[in-house]
Design an enzyme around this catalytic site. Structure first.
Site, PDB file in Angstrom:
ATOM      1  N   CYS A  10       0.810  -1.389  -0.035  1.00 28.19           N
ATOM      2  CA  CYS A  10      -0.168  -0.142   0.226  1.00 28.19           C
ATOM      3  C   CYS A  10       0.989   1.243   0.167  1.00 28.19           C
ATOM      4  O   CYS A  10       1.266   1.672   1.126  1.00 28.19           O
ATOM      5  CB  CYS A  10      -0.883  -0.055   1.258  1.00 28.19           C
ATOM      6  N   CYS A  64      -0.250   4.141   2.000  1.00 30.25           N
ATOM      7  CA  CYS A  64      -0.169   3.880   3.656  1.00 30.25           C
ATOM      8  C   CYS A  64       1.310   4.230   3.956  1.00 30.25           C
ATOM      9  O   CYS A  64       1.523   4.819   5.241  1.00 30.25           O
ATOM     10  CB  CYS A  64      -0.566   2.514   4.029  1.00 30.25           C
ATOM     11  N   ASP A  65       2.225   3.732   3.318  1.00 33.17           N
ATOM     12  CA  ASP A  65       3.506   3.752   3.663  1.00 33.17           C
ATOM     13  C   ASP A  65       4.461   4.313   2.888  1.00 33.17           C
ATOM     14  O   ASP A  65       5.666   4.471   3.409  1.00 33.17           O
ATOM     15  CB  ASP A  65       4.030   2.132   3.613  1.00 33.17           C
TER      16      ASP A  65
END
Ligand code: NDP
Length: 306
Positions: free
Chosen positions: A131, A134-135
């Site tokens: 992701c 997200c990261d």
């Protein structure tokens, strides 16, 4: 005993919840392991009607959930560990809780696929991610690789250019599968480089518990090379979350649920909506549309019951 239980809290599940709640069916939404679904893993959604400036994915999900709650939908954390659809009421187990329901809407979505390497598994969350949104932030000023050649890869790669110094797209062929508009954006971006005809054989360094590089094999020349990177993003698509229903609901060869006449599955009273049954469109708006259909069909099914 519930009238309607909805498995999944992404776009499909929440739209089903809004419709079922407005029909006074007091649906219960079991939020699932990836609560909020794919939209919570994305940033700006530019193609959901009604938002000319775009809307952040997580915000859209929050709004849908609020809308469903205001009409009386209930939410439960956790995910279904067992489902018995062999008779009605259907029985679901969520941890130690047993839930009985007259109808079921399966909106459990699809999860990110992995390459299947041992090092990938060991380094997930330690430099390997599925992701980017997200990261990506963790890779400020670093060099990363994104594996794949589809729209997911393209989105991830473009997003990562906000943080990374260089984004290497590793693709097993010499042509991208991504849509034309995304390809154009990729090719225009100076931070994005391509490593064609190559597969990732290994991710280093599982022993150190951090990503230091990838071992690549050119599928044409068979040449093996090492490429130093600080992070690896796997963007090779998704797999439907249907394991729970194997042997109970009809699926296609990839495990996507098969529906007919809208959202009906082969078990009367069980309906499917969203990515769990859609390997073609997979859009937020199509998921929402099919969630609406599933709720309306559940409502009709309950009305027709003796
Ligand atoms: P796709 O199946 O379209 O693409 C997967 C990519 O990963 C392909 O390039 C494939 O290679 C590669 N791949 C698959 N398995 C492996 C493997 N084991 N090793 C190496 N490479 C692998 O999935 P997407 O998630 O990208 O897209 C799914 C659908 O969702 C599409 O319809 C897409 O258009 C849509 N989508 C739209 C977005 C948008 O509009 N912004 C964003 C994301 C998805 P190969 O090409 O060789 O098969």
């Amino acid at each position: 005993m519930r009238n309607v239980v909805i498995i999944g809290s992404g776009c499909a599940g929440l739209t089903a919840a809004i419709y079922a709640a407005r029909a006074n069916l007091k649906p219960l939404v079991i939020r699932g392991a990836e609560a909020g679904g794919q939209l919570t893993l994305t940033t700006l959604v530019e193609n959901f009607p009604g938002f000319p400036q775009g809307v952040q994915g997580p915000e859209l999900i929050e709004l849908m959930q609020k809308q469903a709650s205001e009409f009386g939908a209930e939410f439960r954390e956790g995910h279904v560990t067992r489902a018995d659809l062999s008779q009605r009421p259907f029985v679901l187990e969520v941890g130690k809780e047993r839930i009985e329901t007259r109808t079921l809407i399966v909106a459990s979505g699809a999860s990110a696929k992995l390459l299947g390497l041992e090092s990938e598994r060991r380094l997930l969350g330690h430099g390997v991610s599925t992701c980017a949104t997200c990261d990506g932030y963790f890779f400020r000023g670093k060099e990363v690789a994104v594996v794949g050649g589809g729209d997911t890869t393209a989105e991830d790669a473009l997003f990562l250019t906000r943080y990374a110094t260089q984004v290497n797209v590793v693709h097993r062929r010499d042509q991208l599968r991504a849509s034309k508009i995304m390809q154009d954006r990729l090719f225009r971006n100076e931070k994005i480089k391509f490593i064609w005809n190559s597969v990732v054989e290994d991710i280093l360094d599982a022993q150190k518990r951090e990503v230091t590089g990838i071992k690549l094999r050119n599928v044409k020349t068979r040449e093996e090379t090492l490429k130093a990177v600080d992070g690896v993003f796997i963007g090779i698509g998704h797999e439907p979350n249907t394991g729970l229903f194997r042997g109970q609901l009809e699926m296609d060869d990839l495990g996507y649920l098969i529906t007919r006449e809208g959202s009906k599955t082969n078990v009367p009273g069980v309906f499917a909506a969203g990515d769990v049954k859609d390997r073609v469109y997979r859009q937020a708006i199509t998921a929402a549309g099919s969630g609406c259909m599933a709720a309306m069909e559940a409502e009709r099914f309950l009305e027709a019951e003796p």
